[in-house]
Scaffold this active site. Structure first.
Site, mmCIF file in Angstrom:
data_model
loop_
_atom_site.group_PDB
_atom_site.id
_atom_site.type_symbol
_atom_site.label_atom_id
_atom_site.label_comp_id
_atom_site.label_asym_id
_atom_site.label_seq_id
_atom_site.Cartn_x
_atom_site.Cartn_y
_atom_site.Cartn_z
ATOM 1 N N SER A 151 1.015 -0.998 0.014
ATOM 2 C CA SER A 151 0.104 0.087 -0.107
ATOM 3 C C SER A 151 1.042 1.280 -0.194
ATOM 4 C CB SER A 151 -0.921 -0.083 1.303
ATOM 5 O OG SER A 151 -1.952 0.983 1.160
ATOM 6 N N ARG A 221 -11.810 6.724 9.927
ATOM 7 C CA ARG A 221 -11.516 5.326 9.965
ATOM 8 C C ARG A 221 -12.429 4.673 9.227
ATOM 9 N NH1 ARG A 221 -7.087 2.015 9.219
ATOM 10 N NH2 ARG A 221 -7.658 0.199 10.385
ATOM 11 N N ASP A 332 -8.952 -5.839 -5.047
ATOM 12 C CA ASP A 332 -8.379 -4.526 -4.544
ATOM 13 C C ASP A 332 -8.718 -3.540 -5.519
ATOM 14 O OD1 ASP A 332 -7.118 -2.523 -3.504
ATOM 15 O OD2 ASP A 332 -5.244 -3.433 -3.330
ATOM 16 N N HIS A 365 -8.268 -4.803 -0.700
ATOM 17 C CA HIS A 365 -6.908 -4.124 -0.438
ATOM 18 C C HIS A 365 -6.297 -4.854 0.957
ATOM 19 C CE1 HIS A 365 -3.644 -1.238 -0.647
ATOM 20 N NE2 HIS A 365 -3.957 -0.780 0.630
ATOM 21 N N ASP A 366 -7.148 -5.340 1.827
ATOM 22 C CA ASP A 366 -6.252 -5.948 3.074
ATOM 23 C C ASP A 366 -5.671 -7.185 2.829
ATOM 24 O OD1 ASP A 366 -7.087 -4.004 4.820
ATOM 25 O OD2 ASP A 366 -8.636 -4.910 5.844
#
Length: 394
Positions: A151, A221, A332, A365-366
């Protein structure tokens, strides 16, 4: 495979000012870092791991007496793991501007005797890489075996090849992009607005008022976390399930932290709502709002092709002698495979040694933080290739 065990952060202080891309400079600053494994006699087996937005120098291992203190990439780094600390000397550095010990908005501004707060200078990916290079040099390492990051960390790994191409052999950039899309910048701006419009923000000098803009940070967040997950992953994990005890199903299902919190807030109706609030609450307890503003701006600013009229191949011409591994994940959508392929094309145009893997994974993405056997197998094979190279390999 085992953990590196109990680790202890270290500090390195720098009296010489660090020139910043903004034209300002940072004097008398401290960087917090951790190391794992042993540096070989030739100082040729060092791997720098660059952290992403909400991570830190604590890449692997645990802290004594602290539960749930495993490093953020502990599943990847350690004895017998893909980045094997029996072979490599691994370095994690906390970037300036962070809130995990390195000089940042929470620390004292020597000019005023008060916390920096909103007066902390703007920092960029290039500034972070310059700071990392100083620390690596101070450790006696003239050339890194590799720089690795995911990232925002992947952007730093790429930046190393642009600023210090002779000081590393390999760049391993995972789930990253050559710059942020307009949509990504938009998500960051909405998150920042949530913070700066919190009544407790006080123009970034909330420390003086004894308060924290937790409401804004929670919302920021939550916004960010949505972008880290895929639609399919969210559907599988939560779907439209309600928060009622009947809807939760048998204990321990699903097997992750999604249900490790109490659904006590009366206005939460769906499990996904409770999960996002849980993530926001947890984040607001350990992260600093000014740091969030600084780091998301650094993300926005990173664009190595800008100085070359948007020509990414020209930007990477200086890095043609480095070797690269680029990894992306199919779901992602924040740092999509198409963006990784832009980097690959620019490197191929320069006849660089580049490998590329696009992994079908449902996690969004994680995925770069999770235990995918294909992903970890790829990383293991690549680092075994690095380990087998002679110390003076080009």
């Amino acid at each position: 495979m085992s953990s590196v065990g109990t680790v202890t952060p270290q500090e390195m202080h720098f009296e010489q000012a660090l020139p910043l891309q903004s034209g300002a400079s940072l004097a008398d600053y401290t960087l917090v870092y951790e190391t794992y494994g042993r540096l070989d006699a030739a100082c040729s087996n060092a791997v720098l791991v660059c952290h992403a937005l909400n991570a830190s120098h604590h890449v692997a291992g645990v802290y004594a007496g602290q539960q749930r203190s495993a490093g953020w990439w502990d599943n990847l780094v350690g004895p017998g793991k893909p980045l094997d600390t029996d072979r490599f000397f691994v370095i994690g550095i906390n970037n300036p501007g962070s809130c995990f010990g390195s000089t940042g908005p929470m620390q004292t501004n020597p000019a005023t005797g008060e916390p920096w707060g909103a007066d902390f200078p703007v920092v960029t990916v290039e500034d972070w890489v310059d700071a990392q290079a100083r620390l690596v040099e101070a450790l006696g390492i003239s050339r890194l075996a590799a720089v690795l990051g995911g990232s925002l960390g992947g952007m730093q790994a790429l930046c190393w090849t642009l600023r210090y191409p002779d000081r590393l052999r390999h760049c391993v950039a995972v789930a990253t992009a050559p710059n942020l899309s307009a949509q990504n910048i938009a998500f960051n701006e909405v998150a920042r607005r949530a913070i700066v419009t919190d009544p407790d923000f006080h123009g970034g000098h909330y420390y003086r008022h004894g308060v924290l803009p937790k409401r804004g940070l929670r919302v920021a967040r939550m916004i960010g976390h949505i972008t880290y997950l895929s639609d399919d992953g969210m559907e599988e994990k939560f779907g439209r399930r309600l928060r009622s005890a009947e809807a939760l199903g048998p204990a321990g299902s699903p097997a992750d932290d999604a249900l490790e919190f109490a659904y006590s807030t009366q206005d939460i109706e769906f499990q996904i709502e409770g999960y996002l609030r849980h993530q926001g609450d947890k984040f607001s307890e350990y992260f600093d709002a000014n740091t969030y503003l600084l780091i998301t701006r650094a993300l926005d600013y990173f664009d190595p092709a800008r100085a070359f009229g948007g020509d990414l191949a020209r930007a990477f011409a200086v890095a043609r002698r480095n070797k690269f591994l680029l990894v992306s994940f199919t779901t992602d959508w924040r740092f999509s495979p198409a963006r990784a392929r832009e980097i690959v094309k620019a490197l191929v145009d320069n006849q660089a040694d580049v490998s590329y893997a696009e992994i079908a994974a449902p996690h969004g993405h994680d995925a770069f933080l999770l235990d995918d056997p294909r992903y970890h197998g790829l990383m293991r094979a690549y680092f075994e290739r690095i380990a087998a190279e002679p110390a003076d390999a080009p």
